[in-house]
Write a protein that holds these residues in place. Sequence first.
Motif, PDB file in Angstrom:
ATOM      1  N   TRP A  97       0.821  -1.205   0.000  1.00 35.62           N
ATOM      2  CA  TRP A  97       0.000   0.000   0.000  1.00 35.62           C
ATOM      3  C   TRP A  97       0.859   1.261   0.000  1.00 35.62           C
ATOM      4  O   TRP A  97       0.438   2.307  -0.525  1.00 35.62           O
ATOM      5  CB  TRP A  97      -0.992  -0.023   1.154  1.00 35.62           C
ATOM      6  CG  TRP A  97      -2.066  -1.044   0.920  1.00 35.62           C
ATOM      7  CD1 TRP A  97      -2.215  -2.257   1.529  1.00 35.62           C
ATOM      8  CD2 TRP A  97      -3.117  -0.956  -0.056  1.00 35.62           C
ATOM      9  NE1 TRP A  97      -3.296  -2.930   1.006  1.00 35.62           N
ATOM     10  CE2 TRP A  97      -3.868  -2.165   0.033  1.00 35.62           C
ATOM     11  CE3 TRP A  97      -3.500   0.004  -0.986  1.00 35.62           C
ATOM     12  CZ2 TRP A  97      -4.974  -2.411  -0.783  1.00 35.62           C
ATOM     13  CZ3 TRP A  97      -4.603  -0.238  -1.799  1.00 35.62           C
ATOM     14  CH2 TRP A  97      -5.324  -1.436  -1.686  1.00 35.62           C
ATOM     15  N   GLU A 351      -7.813   2.479  -2.731  1.00 36.18           N
ATOM     16  CA  GLU A 351      -8.395   1.280  -3.335  1.00 36.18           C
ATOM     17  C   GLU A 351      -8.830   1.545  -4.767  1.00 36.18           C
ATOM     18  O   GLU A 351      -8.579   0.742  -5.671  1.00 36.18           O
ATOM     19  CB  GLU A 351      -9.584   0.797  -2.497  1.00 36.18           C
ATOM     20  CG  GLU A 351     -10.414  -0.316  -3.134  1.00 36.18           C
ATOM     21  CD  GLU A 351      -9.663  -1.619  -3.349  1.00 36.18           C
ATOM     22  OE1 GLU A 351     -10.041  -2.383  -4.257  1.00 36.18           O
ATOM     23  OE2 GLU A 351      -8.689  -1.877  -2.608  1.00 36.18           O
ATOM     24  N   GLN A 355      -7.566  -0.030  -8.300  1.00 38.90           N
ATOM     25  CA  GLN A 355      -8.492  -0.809  -9.118  1.00 38.90           C
ATOM     26  C   GLN A 355      -8.613  -0.251 -10.534  1.00 38.90           C
ATOM     27  O   GLN A 355      -8.526  -0.996 -11.510  1.00 38.90           O
ATOM     28  CB  GLN A 355      -9.866  -0.860  -8.449  1.00 38.90           C
ATOM     29  CG  GLN A 355     -10.689  -2.073  -8.815  1.00 38.90           C
ATOM     30  CD  GLN A 355     -10.090  -3.384  -8.333  1.00 38.90           C
ATOM     31  OE1 GLN A 355      -9.492  -3.460  -7.266  1.00 38.90           O
ATOM     32  NE2 GLN A 355     -10.212  -4.428  -9.133  1.00 38.90           N
ATOM     33  N   SER A 484     -15.805  -1.868  -4.141  1.00 40.45           N
ATOM     34  CA  SER A 484     -14.737  -2.278  -5.040  1.00 40.45           C
ATOM     35  C   SER A 484     -14.889  -3.762  -5.327  1.00 40.45           C
ATOM     36  O   SER A 484     -15.940  -4.352  -5.052  1.00 40.45           O
ATOM     37  CB  SER A 484     -13.371  -1.967  -4.415  1.00 40.45           C
ATOM     38  OG  SER A 484     -12.335  -2.160  -5.365  1.00 40.45           O
ATOM     39  N   LEU A 532      -8.683  -4.690   4.106  1.00 42.47           N
ATOM     40  CA  LEU A 532      -8.522  -3.825   2.936  1.00 42.47           C
ATOM     41  C   LEU A 532      -8.809  -2.382   3.363  1.00 42.47           C
ATOM     42  O   LEU A 532      -9.680  -2.147   4.208  1.00 42.47           O
ATOM     43  CB  LEU A 532      -9.510  -4.217   1.845  1.00 42.47           C
ATOM     44  CG  LEU A 532      -9.192  -5.419   0.961  1.00 42.47           C
ATOM     45  CD1 LEU A 532     -10.436  -5.814   0.168  1.00 42.47           C
ATOM     46  CD2 LEU A 532      -8.058  -5.090   0.005  1.00 42.47           C
ATOM     47  N   SER A 534     -10.514  -0.119   1.979  1.00 40.95           N
ATOM     48  CA  SER A 534     -11.881   0.355   1.712  1.00 40.95           C
ATOM     49  C   SER A 534     -12.944  -0.395   2.493  1.00 40.95           C
ATOM     50  O   SER A 534     -14.137  -0.134   2.302  1.00 40.95           O
ATOM     51  CB  SER A 534     -12.195   0.264   0.213  1.00 40.95           C
ATOM     52  OG  SER A 534     -12.214  -1.074  -0.226  1.00 40.95           O
TER      53      SER A 534
END
Length: 715
Positions: A97, A351, A355, A484, A532, A534
């Motif tokens: 991240w 996120e 994506q 997501s 995660l 999100s």
Amino acid sequence: MAWSAPTAQPDGSATSPPVPTTGRETTTVSTPPQDQPLWRPNPARAAATPLVAFQAWAAENHGAPAAPLAPADDDQQAAQRYADLHAWSTEDLDRFWTAITQWFDVRFTQAPDAVLADPRMPDAFLADETRTGSQWFPGARLNYAEHVLRHSEDPANADRPAILHVDETSGDPVPTTWAELRRQVLSFAAALRARGIGPHDRVAAYLPNVPQAVVALLATNAVGAVWTSCAPDFGARSVLDRFQQLEPDVLIAVDGYHYGGKAHDRTDVVAELRRELPSLRTVVHVPLLGGPAPEGALDWADLVSGRTPGADGEAEFAQLPFDHPLWVLYSSGTTGLPKPIVQSQGGILVEHLKQVGLHLGLGPQDRFFWFTSTGWMMWNFLVAGLLVGSTIVTYDGSPGHPDAGALWSVAARTGTTVFGTSAAYIGASRKAELHPGRELDLSAVRCIGTTGSPLPPDGFRWIYDEVSEDVWLASVSGGTDVCSCFVGGVPTLPVHLGEIQAPCLGAAVESWDVQGHPHIDTVGELVVTKPLPSMPTGFWNDDKGTRFHDSYFDMYPGIWRHGDWITVTSRGTVVIHGRSDSTLNRQGVRMGSSDIYEVVERLPEIAESLVIGLEEPDGGYWMPLFVVLAPGAELNDDLVGRIRTALRTELSPRHVPDEVIAVDGLPHTLTGKRIEVPVKRILSGTPLEQAVNPGSVDRIEHLRFFEQLRLDRRA
């Protein structure tokens, strides 16, 4: 669990890879046949994707597994390269991240103290009331809207469209340039500030998928307020079930909208919303049908004109904590009030950058169109295209007007490069015998995304037969809960019939049995074993976190259970079988309802179907199949026989229903998903008003059929 590619044997077969156990027993069963892919990426194009460039950079700077920029020699090599990258992304969350924030140049106005200060799942705060979930990037400050509008800072982008809008009443797409988007957002943000709206205040929107909704979202975030929205096809009760939980300070609402060739007036609904939301301080009128602003409401055009005091000054973006609420989304809410899901400023930002920027490979050269409404998380995901400088395409209207090819026409007219839709629309296109690849210029479309429900194999075949032999099909699955995808498209991997390409980077996805053991090539519960960014920070007004915990963590403590049936295959692909809470369980064998729908709805006489498995008091098991017939079709012995034969031969004898029953229509959620669990509850004896929230259903009369059927069966 990080997956790995199957290991080739001397005879050309493959064996299942070893699966990391993390202290749990792992079950591995036989590998499915290694069929040929429907599509392979062009090697040179695959090597030039942002995903490959990111891996090479992350290998040099953050310890990611090294991978050459040269094209992969074969499918196995491509799969292994992605498997290695995915393993690193889930095993070294801090470095992965961090790499994402640096690769996408995330602007922290205050640097974080750490990446993931506490690796426990967000429900851990139930046992430790000093914190409120997984602590991502503590100490950091940033602003989501600023990351969108930074693309407007480049003079070269000033006249480039940020948004292309199409609706049923328009001819050519209407552009909103980056310069105009910036001007409107800053003007509306100044208007909000002038009325005292700031961090933690709530802005609720009753808007369709129009540019005004995008402007309002970004302006809301610019001042630090919390966004929430509903589509105007929601009735007053459905909207109030959502908005009343947040007690909004601002309501932005249309006078009506166009759908299916008709104008739908919503002035009475808006009046009711104003009466029932006493917290409102400001109401903004958006006249899509041309009606005057109601008494006491401000006119949208005045607020985005740039004449608001402060609108022409320096851009001002509230610098907010990483976990500050960005927006509140809602579950479908078929039972009880919809769950108000709070997602964070920074969590959504990183996120969505990952994506859209890596998995979809979007950039300034792209035009991104996903058919959606503001009542579905895919609208929020569509807006994410702006984060990487893409032009997004907004469409307000019916997918079936003026004909079944409406969305394909929008994609062609706008030069869409990445087109997203639902599995249901692909099925409808196939049944309508459309030939969009021959009848329209879709040469710009490089990727087709599908979600909303599992895309059946026939849908895969139709896309490659009728759209293009060389289009990347990115079937994805995730949820409103994380806004997501857990699993989805990977531009460097082949596409196999009926299978999603892989788990997404950073998503530690596994298939578990009821004892909590991961397994391969076997249907199980979709779980995520590591947090995660999100994931929700919680539910609004759920101070103790009990409802939040019960929604995701009650089955496997400390592990996110999403509620989908999933198979992770030995080659790393994924198959979604439908919702696990409506699973069919006949003679001890669990079956996904979507497998049955795929077979039954292939028959031209069947427009839609619904299957329910009902445990009966005497120990029996009743499995009826309800079908909506196509116009002119009749449910006679011949059709019933063909349904039974198709299920027996293509699936198994256990998939054959006990009865086939024709119905006038089936109930859906307001976002178009077919309802299974409430139907099962009603047939089990639960009163309709307790089995479902009536305001969450598109046609409540379709549920009353099942209520009467229950009474008839008991008579």
